[in-house]
Design a protein around this motif. Structure first.
Motif, PDB file in Angstrom:
ATOM      1  N   VAL A  75       0.822  -1.216   0.000  1.00 53.53           N
ATOM      2  CA  VAL A  75       0.000   0.000   0.000  1.00 53.53           C
ATOM      3  C   VAL A  75       0.855   1.265   0.000  1.00 53.53           C
ATOM      4  O   VAL A  75       0.437   2.298  -0.527  1.00 53.53           O
ATOM      5  CB  VAL A  75      -0.993   0.008   1.184  1.00 53.53           C
ATOM      6  N   LEU A  76       2.047   1.181   0.573  1.00 54.53           N
ATOM      7  CA  LEU A  76       2.925   2.357   0.565  1.00 54.53           C
ATOM      8  C   LEU A  76       3.505   2.616  -0.816  1.00 54.53           C
ATOM      9  O   LEU A  76       4.063   3.691  -1.065  1.00 54.53           O
ATOM     10  CB  LEU A  76       4.055   2.180   1.588  1.00 54.53           C
ATOM     11  N   ALA A  77       3.366   1.644  -1.721  1.00 51.07           N
ATOM     12  CA  ALA A  77       3.811   1.831  -3.108  1.00 51.07           C
ATOM     13  C   ALA A  77       2.707   2.414  -3.991  1.00 51.07           C
ATOM     14  O   ALA A  77       2.942   2.671  -5.175  1.00 51.07           O
ATOM     15  CB  ALA A  77       4.295   0.499  -3.685  1.00 51.07           C
ATOM     16  N   TYR A  78       1.517   2.644  -3.427  1.00 45.90           N
ATOM     17  CA  TYR A  78       0.449   3.262  -4.196  1.00 45.90           C
ATOM     18  C   TYR A  78       0.870   4.683  -4.611  1.00 45.90           C
ATOM     19  O   TYR A  78       1.694   5.315  -3.938  1.00 45.90           O
ATOM     20  CB  TYR A  78      -0.838   3.346  -3.364  1.00 45.90           C
ATOM     21  N   PRO A  79       0.259   5.215  -5.677  1.00 40.43           N
ATOM     22  CA  PRO A  79       0.604   6.573  -6.121  1.00 40.43           C
ATOM     23  C   PRO A  79       0.302   7.627  -5.045  1.00 40.43           C
ATOM     24  O   PRO A  79      -0.677   7.520  -4.309  1.00 40.43           O
ATOM     25  CB  PRO A  79      -0.300   6.779  -7.347  1.00 40.43           C
ATOM     26  N   ASP A  80       1.188   8.612  -4.967  1.00 41.41           N
ATOM     27  CA  ASP A  80       0.998   9.798  -4.124  1.00 41.41           C
ATOM     28  C   ASP A  80       0.969   9.487  -2.624  1.00 41.41           C
ATOM     29  O   ASP A  80       0.382  10.256  -1.845  1.00 41.41           O
ATOM     30  CB  ASP A  80      -0.287  10.541  -4.512  1.00 41.41           C
ATOM     31  N   ILE A  81       1.600   8.402  -2.211  1.00 41.75           N
ATOM     32  CA  ILE A  81       1.729   8.126  -0.778  1.00 41.75           C
ATOM     33  C   ILE A  81       3.021   8.786  -0.299  1.00 41.75           C
ATOM     34  O   ILE A  81       4.091   8.535  -0.859  1.00 41.75           O
ATOM     35  CB  ILE A  81       1.775   6.607  -0.498  1.00 41.75           C
ATOM     36  N   PRO A  82       2.954   9.640   0.724  1.00 35.01           N
ATOM     37  CA  PRO A  82       4.157  10.330   1.204  1.00 35.01           C
ATOM     38  C   PRO A  82       5.260   9.358   1.617  1.00 35.01           C
ATOM     39  O   PRO A  82       5.001   8.313   2.209  1.00 35.01           O
ATOM     40  CB  PRO A  82       3.647  11.124   2.411  1.00 35.01           C
ATOM     41  N   GLU A  83       6.486   9.717   1.312  1.00 31.38           N
ATOM     42  CA  GLU A  83       7.637   8.866   1.589  1.00 31.38           C
ATOM     43  C   GLU A  83       7.817   8.631   3.087  1.00 31.38           C
ATOM     44  O   GLU A  83       8.209   7.538   3.512  1.00 31.38           O
ATOM     45  CB  GLU A  83       8.911   9.516   1.012  1.00 31.38           C
ATOM     46  N   ASP A  84       7.521   9.638   3.902  1.00 33.07           N
ATOM     47  CA  ASP A  84       7.779   9.488   5.342  1.00 33.07           C
ATOM     48  C   ASP A  84       6.772   8.559   6.024  1.00 33.07           C
ATOM     49  O   ASP A  84       6.951   8.192   7.183  1.00 33.07           O
ATOM     50  CB  ASP A  84       7.799  10.850   6.042  1.00 33.07           C
ATOM     51  N   TRP A  85       5.722   8.118   5.327  1.00 31.60           N
ATOM     52  CA  TRP A  85       4.780   7.166   5.911  1.00 31.60           C
ATOM     53  C   TRP A  85       5.397   5.779   6.051  1.00 31.60           C
ATOM     54  O   TRP A  85       4.843   4.917   6.728  1.00 31.60           O
ATOM     55  CB  TRP A  85       3.518   7.070   5.048  1.00 31.60           C
ATOM     56  N   LYS A  86       6.551   5.563   5.415  1.00 35.04           N
ATOM     57  CA  LYS A  86       7.213   4.265   5.510  1.00 35.04           C
ATOM     58  C   LYS A  86       7.799   4.023   6.892  1.00 35.04           C
ATOM     59  O   LYS A  86       8.106   2.890   7.257  1.00 35.04           O
ATOM     60  CB  LYS A  86       8.314   4.155   4.457  1.00 35.04           C
ATOM     61  N   LEU A  87       7.969   5.085   7.657  1.00 38.77           N
ATOM     62  CA  LEU A  87       8.560   4.974   8.990  1.00 38.77           C
ATOM     63  C   LEU A  87       7.506   5.214  10.054  1.00 38.77           C
ATOM     64  O   LEU A  87       6.636   6.085   9.909  1.00 38.77           O
ATOM     65  CB  LEU A  87       9.700   5.984   9.159  1.00 38.77           C
ATOM     66  N   GLU A  88       7.583   4.455  11.134  1.00 39.44           N
ATOM     67  CA  GLU A  88       6.650   4.629  12.242  1.00 39.44           C
ATOM     68  C   GLU A  88       6.894   5.974  12.915  1.00 39.44           C
ATOM     69  O   GLU A  88       8.035   6.359  13.157  1.00 39.44           O
ATOM     70  CB  GLU A  88       6.832   3.500  13.253  1.00 39.44           C
ATOM     71  N   ASN A  89       5.820   6.690  13.186  1.00 43.87           N
ATOM     72  CA  ASN A  89       5.927   7.997  13.835  1.00 43.87           C
ATOM     73  C   ASN A  89       4.723   8.189  14.745  1.00 43.87           C
ATOM     74  O   ASN A  89       3.688   8.706  14.331  1.00 43.87           O
ATOM     75  CB  ASN A  89       5.991   9.123  12.797  1.00 43.87           C
ATOM     76  N   PRO A  90       4.818   7.773  16.027  1.00 48.98           N
ATOM     77  CA  PRO A  90       3.667   7.825  16.939  1.00 48.98           C
ATOM     78  C   PRO A  90       3.108   9.223  17.135  1.00 48.98           C
ATOM     79  O   PRO A  90       1.928   9.381  17.447  1.00 48.98           O
ATOM     80  CB  PRO A  90       4.244   7.278  18.253  1.00 48.98           C
ATOM     81  N   THR A  91       3.912  10.265  16.925  1.00 52.15           N
ATOM     82  CA  THR A  91       3.411  11.628  17.129  1.00 52.15           C
ATOM     83  C   THR A  91       2.352  11.991  16.098  1.00 52.15           C
ATOM     84  O   THR A  91       1.574  12.914  16.301  1.00 52.15           O
ATOM     85  CB  THR A  91       4.556  12.645  17.042  1.00 52.15           C
ATOM     86  N   ASP A  92       2.318  11.265  14.972  1.00 50.37           N
ATOM     87  CA  ASP A  92       1.296  11.511  13.952  1.00 50.37           C
ATOM     88  C   ASP A  92      -0.037  10.859  14.291  1.00 50.37           C
ATOM     89  O   ASP A  92      -1.006  10.988  13.564  1.00 50.37           O
ATOM     90  CB  ASP A  92       1.769  10.984  12.589  1.00 50.37           C
ATOM     91  N   ASP A  93      -0.076  10.135  15.395  1.00 46.50           N
ATOM     92  CA  ASP A  93      -1.291   9.398  15.766  1.00 46.50           C
ATOM     93  C   ASP A  93      -1.621   9.658  17.230  1.00 46.50           C
ATOM     94  O   ASP A  93      -1.994   8.762  17.963  1.00 46.50           O
ATOM     95  CB  ASP A  93      -1.074   7.903  15.530  1.00 46.50           C
ATOM     96  N   ALA A  94      -1.447  10.907  17.652  1.00 51.73           N
ATOM     97  CA  ALA A  94      -1.528  11.227  19.071  1.00 51.73           C
ATOM     98  C   ALA A  94      -2.917  11.668  19.531  1.00 51.73           C
ATOM     99  O   ALA A  94      -3.128  11.906  20.714  1.00 51.73           O
ATOM    100  CB  ALA A  94      -0.512  12.321  19.406  1.00 51.73           C
TER     101      ALA A  94
END
Length: 275
Positions: free
Chosen positions: A197-216
């Motif tokens: 799913v991360l290879a779908y078009p227009d998916i931001p590159e930084d979504w490949k890394l876990e970032n708990p602050t984005d889900d706070a």
């Protein structure tokens, strides 16, 4: 002898143990004390110089509070059979689980509810949920396997066009997937799904890394734009307590509730149209 021991490759068990020990924040000494063992013994089994007993593997897994899937993986890596079954949801052994899920789905009417596995495959859905999926233009049948919520949310032909604030919602579900795959092996099906799913078009590159602050956020609002109207929801996710089967442990029941009076009125209108 010392030089030969230093060159001895770490066993698969040792690699998995070290990975989970670090994820859960244990030093070798901390883990040894919690498991009523010695730091020397933990060091030896982690480096492959000693083979742990089955009881020791289970004790370490329990101390680290590993998911059942990973407990089996740790046992297999040390040469033992898994301790926990992984049954299909329609197996006789999970009949009580299915009855409980049926009850939850019925009780959630007239609001949507879905049952998913760890890979976000939709296994069960209530009438309100199926009707909402149909309204959103999504098909639930077909030969391609069960519908997948992660794919539906991120694919350009899925829910992107109807989810309000799609970036935040999609980032939330990717972050949830990252948490669920944490510590998994290279052949983990969820890890492969995330890569897809991360290879779908227009998916931001930084979504490949876990970032708990984005889900706070304590609650993530979910809103659909349909025909000039906005349907706003809040969701809850429930799971089974003290499961003894991998499938049962990994089940997620997502229930949706109206977040405002407009959505509540729309739901009641849809219910009346069915009667």
């Amino acid at each position: 002898m010392t030089a030969m021991a230093a060159k001895q490759p770490t066993s698969e068990f040792g690699q998995v143990l070290k990975q989970w020990r670090q994820i859960q924040g244990f030093s070798q000494l901390d883990l040894a004390l919690a498991a009523n063992s010695s730091a020397r013994h933990v060091s030896f089994i982690e480096t492959g110089r000693s083979r742990p007993s089955r009881e020791m593997v289970l004790r370490l897994a329990d101390v680290m509070d590993l998911p059942l899937r990973e407990r089996n993986r740790l046992l297999n890596a040390s040469g033992y059979t898994g301790a926990y079954t992984e049954s299909a949801l329609d197996d006789d052994g999970l009949s009580q689980v299915r009855r409980a899920l049926d009850h939850i789905l019925r009780q959630q009417e007239p609001y949507p509810a879905i049952v998913m596995n760890r890979c976000f495959d939709v296994l069960m859905i209530n009438h309100a949920g199926a009707k909402m999926m149909n309204m959103l233009g999504l098909r639930l049948g077909g030969d391609a396997g069960p519908p997948n919520l992660l794919k539906m949310t991120l694919h350009e032909e899925g829910l992107r066009s109807v989810i309000k604030d799609w970036d935040r919602v999609a980032r939330h579900i990717i972050e949830r997937a990252h948490r669920q795959v944490r510590g998994g092996g290279e052949n983990d099906p969820l890890k492969k799904l995330i890569a897809e799913v991360l290879a779908y078009p227009d998916i931001p590159e930084d979504w490949k890394l876990e970032n708990p602050t984005d889900d706070a956020l304590p609650i993530l609002p979910l809103a659909f734009e349909l025909g000039g109207h906005t349907l706003s929801w809040i969701t809850t996710i429930a799971s089974f307590g003290t499961p003894q089967d991998v499938t049962a442990e990994e089940i997620m029941v997502e229930c949706m509730f109206p977040a405002d009076s407009e959505t509540e009125a729309a739901v009641l209108a849809l219910q009346e149209s069915d009667e």
